[in-house]
Motif scaffolding. Structure first.
Motif, PDB file in Angstrom:
ATOM      1  N   ASN A   1      -3.812   0.585   6.052  1.00  0.00           N
ATOM      2  CA  ASN A   1      -2.888   0.076   7.064  1.00  0.00           C
ATOM      3  C   ASN A   1      -2.128  -1.159   6.583  1.00  0.00           C
ATOM      4  OD1 ASN A   1      -4.685  -2.035   7.238  1.00  0.00           O
ATOM      5  ND2 ASN A   1      -5.730  -1.209   9.030  1.00  0.00           N
ATOM      6  N   LEU A   2      -1.440  -1.786   7.526  1.00  0.00           N
ATOM      7  CA  LEU A   2      -0.594  -2.952   7.244  1.00  0.00           C
ATOM      8  C   LEU A   2      -1.343  -4.050   6.466  1.00  0.00           C
ATOM      9  CD1 LEU A   2       2.075  -4.552   7.907  1.00  0.00           C
ATOM     10  CD2 LEU A   2       0.928  -5.330   9.972  1.00  0.00           C
ATOM     11  N   ASP A   3      -2.626  -4.219   6.757  1.00  0.00           N
ATOM     12  CA  ASP A   3      -3.395  -5.280   6.100  1.00  0.00           C
ATOM     13  C   ASP A   3      -3.477  -5.077   4.586  1.00  0.00           C
ATOM     14  OD1 ASP A   3      -3.874  -6.526   8.480  1.00  0.00           O
ATOM     15  OD2 ASP A   3      -5.807  -5.552   8.811  1.00  0.00           O
ATOM     16  N   HIS A   4      -3.362  -3.835   4.157  1.00  0.00           N
ATOM     17  CA  HIS A   4      -3.556  -3.538   2.736  1.00  0.00           C
ATOM     18  C   HIS A   4      -2.270  -3.081   2.046  1.00  0.00           C
ATOM     19  CE1 HIS A   4      -7.872  -3.696   3.518  1.00  0.00           C
ATOM     20  NE2 HIS A   4      -7.647  -2.958   4.582  1.00  0.00           N
TER      21      HIS A   4
ATOM     22  N   LEU B   1      -9.516   2.378  -2.087  1.00  0.00           N
ATOM     23  CA  LEU B   1     -10.930   2.114  -1.773  1.00  0.00           C
ATOM     24  C   LEU B   1     -11.172   1.833  -0.289  1.00  0.00           C
ATOM     25  CD1 LEU B   1     -11.766  -0.171  -4.821  1.00  0.00           C
ATOM     26  CD2 LEU B   1     -12.348   2.232  -4.512  1.00  0.00           C
ATOM     27  N   ILE B   2     -10.184   2.044   0.525  1.00  0.00           N
ATOM     28  CA  ILE B   2     -10.348   1.735   1.946  1.00  0.00           C
ATOM     29  C   ILE B   2     -10.213   3.013   2.776  1.00  0.00           C
ATOM     30  CG2 ILE B   2      -9.677  -0.694   2.030  1.00  0.00           C
ATOM     31  CD1 ILE B   2      -6.816   0.190   2.197  1.00  0.00           C
ATOM     32  N   ALA B   3     -10.908   3.035   3.910  1.00  0.00           N
ATOM     33  CA  ALA B   3     -10.844   4.220   4.769  1.00  0.00           C
ATOM     34  C   ALA B   3      -9.581   4.179   5.631  1.00  0.00           C
ATOM     35  CB  ALA B   3     -12.076   4.294   5.650  1.00  0.00           C
ATOM     36  N   GLU B   4      -9.252   2.969   6.091  1.00  0.00           N
ATOM     37  CA  GLU B   4      -8.107   2.827   6.985  1.00  0.00           C
ATOM     38  C   GLU B   4      -6.972   2.129   6.224  1.00  0.00           C
ATOM     39  OE1 GLU B   4      -7.377   0.368  10.895  1.00  0.00           O
ATOM     40  OE2 GLU B   4      -9.201   1.586  11.036  1.00  0.00           O
TER      41      GLU B   4
ATOM     42  N   THR C   1      -9.220   7.909   5.573  1.00  0.00           N
ATOM     43  CA  THR C   1      -9.252   8.767   6.766  1.00  0.00           C
ATOM     44  C   THR C   1      -7.998   8.616   7.623  1.00  0.00           C
ATOM     45  OG1 THR C   1     -10.422   7.038   7.977  1.00  0.00           O
ATOM     46  CG2 THR C   1     -11.772   8.725   6.925  1.00  0.00           C
ATOM     47  N   TYR C   2      -7.300   7.478   7.462  1.00  0.00           N
ATOM     48  CA  TYR C   2      -6.123   7.219   8.303  1.00  0.00           C
ATOM     49  C   TYR C   2      -5.094   6.406   7.509  1.00  0.00           C
ATOM     50  CZ  TYR C   2      -3.232   4.947  11.880  1.00  0.00           C
ATOM     51  OH  TYR C   2      -2.178   4.470  12.608  1.00  0.00           O
ATOM     52  N   VAL C   3      -3.838   6.782   7.637  1.00  0.00           N
ATOM     53  CA  VAL C   3      -2.768   6.045   6.971  1.00  0.00           C
ATOM     54  C   VAL C   3      -1.740   5.654   8.021  1.00  0.00           C
ATOM     55  CG1 VAL C   3      -1.039   6.096   5.137  1.00  0.00           C
ATOM     56  CG2 VAL C   3      -3.033   7.540   4.964  1.00  0.00           C
ATOM     57  N   ASP C   4      -1.356   4.391   8.074  1.00  0.00           N
ATOM     58  CA  ASP C   4      -0.313   4.029   9.037  1.00  0.00           C
ATOM     59  C   ASP C   4       1.049   3.969   8.339  1.00  0.00           C
ATOM     60  OD1 ASP C   4      -0.018   1.556   7.815  1.00  0.00           O
ATOM     61  OD2 ASP C   4      -0.509   0.385   9.601  1.00  0.00           O
ATOM     62  N   SER C   5       2.089   3.750   9.140  1.00  0.00           N
ATOM     63  CA  SER C   5       3.440   3.837   8.582  1.00  0.00           C
ATOM     64  C   SER C   5       3.718   2.702   7.596  1.00  0.00           C
ATOM     65  CB  SER C   5       4.478   3.856   9.707  1.00  0.00           C
ATOM     66  OG  SER C   5       4.459   2.637  10.412  1.00  0.00           O
ATOM     67  N   SER C   6       3.060   1.554   7.758  1.00  0.00           N
ATOM     68  CA  SER C   6       3.258   0.452   6.811  1.00  0.00           C
ATOM     69  C   SER C   6       2.771   0.855   5.420  1.00  0.00           C
ATOM     70  CB  SER C   6       2.480  -0.788   7.234  1.00  0.00           C
ATOM     71  OG  SER C   6       2.699  -1.069   8.562  1.00  0.00           O
TER      72      SER C   6
ATOM     73  N   LEU D   1       2.328   3.958   4.308  1.00  0.00           N
ATOM     74  CA  LEU D   1       3.206   5.013   3.777  1.00  0.00           C
ATOM     75  C   LEU D   1       4.490   4.393   3.228  1.00  0.00           C
ATOM     76  CD1 LEU D   1       2.973   7.924   6.370  1.00  0.00           C
ATOM     77  CD2 LEU D   1       2.052   7.875   4.061  1.00  0.00           C
TER      78      LEU D   1
END
Lengths: 377, 109
Positions: B23-26, B18-21, B53-58, B60
């Protein structure tokens, strides 16, 4: 007073007039303001936004400020955002209940608006000071461990120019690492890795995994093995079987340069394609490895390939921080954009030090590391 | 606040991020939700990146850690609805060899 040029605040109040007054006051104090007229709207905003501080009314219809506070501390992504209650009452009971929910402070609504702004500034200033103190202590501990993510200087190898770029995310040690190990003056192993994750946790894993890699290379060399694929296979097995590294995943590029003939052998694990610029043809090619991320499966197979550079050809091996950026306020990963940028630098024959300076000036969203190799003659 | 909305389509459990970004926070919450589904016995889990829209390495890393847990429990994680940038990233780091990727949820119906 605290400089607020990059600060943001989420203000929650069902009273639209109060909301507008607060928005104006905090905007004038250079805050980016997010406004919500109730708990649910505030929680919706927090799904994709992480303000530096939350200022919330206590008394709101249906779901009050305590409900909002409880939802916020339940969520790992939001629980550490400083939270201040704004209330019409000076009830001791309410204040205690709020403070039990780890609200940092209470401000009554009859407080003059400029004093509210001042108090919020002070809260943020105190939080930042405490945070910085903790970070400084961790950095001292990290330095005491003497683990560097990048060697302090590049190796000197005849006929080769070598450069390292390491740009930590927000100045924290992270999961990226670069290393080079020269064995018997005949082979140099270049290693570029990225432990998935950010900041300290990734850095601690990087610390452990780099020790494994260094050991694996030395043990293999003792057995006369200089194959990066064979070394990668061994490292992957060890990581997969180490219970303490069960949640750890890592991309890794290993290149072995044979000093005598200039041959480079390359194996990759979940790493980004490396870029080879052919100076004579003035063209850039990418080299794709096929190995999976380290730590994923003992069934992963790693292969290697030979790379031969002619005079003035260059190689760039890098981590995903180089392809991540912000376009129109939206984060995105874009390998092709970085490839175009790199190609232009190579066509213009920019020195790697100048390129690194330009990269360091860019806004980063993750650790970024790059190994540059150039055959000079 | 939840990271994924869970729904069922035929035999598949669909976890829509449910999030666009992402990342590490989620990432920790996301991994926890997927592991809970696997531990509940769900065997075919589809993770929809439709809103991402964006996935960070955390993040993944969390997805792959959940996959490791799935494999150990005879479950499967399928990845769906990737935007072009995210799909390109999956391919660049060979995650397309590890996950089954489907373009949308239509095939599940």
């Amino acid at each position: 007073m605290l400089e607020n040029s990059s600060k943001s605040i989420l203000i929650v109040d069902d009273n639209v007039l109060m909301l507008k007054v607060l928005e104006k006051a905090f905007s004038n104090a250079n805050y980016k303001c997010y406004m919500a007229e109730g708990a649910d709207e505030a929680l919706d905003i927090l799904v994709n936004t992480k303000p530096d501080i939350i200022l919330s009314d206590y008394e709101m219809p249906e779901k009050n400020g305590f409900y909002l506070r409880e939802r916020i501390i339940e969520n790992e992504a939001t629980r550490k955002i400083p939270f201040v209650f704004l209330t019409a009452h000076q009830s001791k009971h309410l204040m205690l209940e709020g403070l039990n929910l780890k609200a940092i402070d209470y401000i009554t609504k009859d407080t003059p608006i400029d004093v509210i702004v001042f108090k919020v500034n002070n809260v943020l200033h105190t939080v930042e000071e405490q945070y910085q103190t903790s970070v400084d202590e961790l950095k001292i501990a990290a330095e005491a461990l003497n683990f560097k993510s990048v060697p302090h200087k590049e190796p000197v190898i005849e006929n080769w120019q070598i450069g390292f770029l390491h740009k930590p995310y927000k100045d924290f040690p992270g999961g990226d690492f670069i290393d080079c190990i020269t064995i018997k003056k005949s082979h140099t192993f270049f290693i570029v890795g990225d432990v998935m994750g950010k900041k300290w946790k990734a850095w601690f894993f990087a610390f452990g995994i780099l020790s494994y890699i260094r050991s694996a290379i030395r043990i293999c060399v003792l057995d006369s093995i200089t194959s990066p694929a064979a070394i990668m296979q061994k490292i992957n097995h060890v990581i997969c079987q180490d219970d303490t590294l069960q949640d750890m995943l890592c991309s890794l590029s290993i290149l072995v340069l044979n000093h005598a003939d200039g041959k480079i052998t390359y194996a990759g694990a979940g790493d980004l394609p490396i870029m080879l610029f052919n100076h004579q043809k003035q063209a850039l090619n990418t080299i794709h490895a096929d190995g999976w991320l380290l730590g994923l499966s003992t069934k992963a197979v790693y292969k290697e390939e030979e790379i031969w550079l002619q005079n003035n050809d260059t190689l760039a091996i890098f981590t995903d921080g180089l392809i991540d950026g912000i376009v129109n306020n939206i984060k995105k990963s874009d390998y092709d954009s970085f490839k175009k940028e790199w190609t232009n630098w190579m066509l213009q024959e920019e020195e790697y030090i100048s390129i690194f300076t330009q990269i360091k000036k860019k806004e980063a969203v993750d650790d970024a590391s790059l190994l540059f190799l150039k055959k000079t003659s | 606040m939840i990271t994924c909305k869970i729904s069922e389509i035929n035999n598949y459990t669909v976890a829509t991020i449910l999030i666009a970004e992402a990342n590490l926070d989620h990432s920790a919450k996301f991994k926890e939700q997927l592991i809970k589904l696997i531990d509940e016995g769900k065997q075919k889990i589809v993770v929809s990146f439709d809103l991402v829209t964006y996935v960070d390495s955390s993040f993944l890393g969390a997805l792959v850690a959940a996959l490791k847990h799935a494999i150990a429990n005879d479950a499967e994680i399928i990845v769906a609805c990737l935007n072009k940038d995210v799909e390109d990233l999956f391919k660049l780091i060979r995650l397309d060899k590890v996950f089954t990727i489907i373009p949308n949820l239509i095939a599940l119906a």
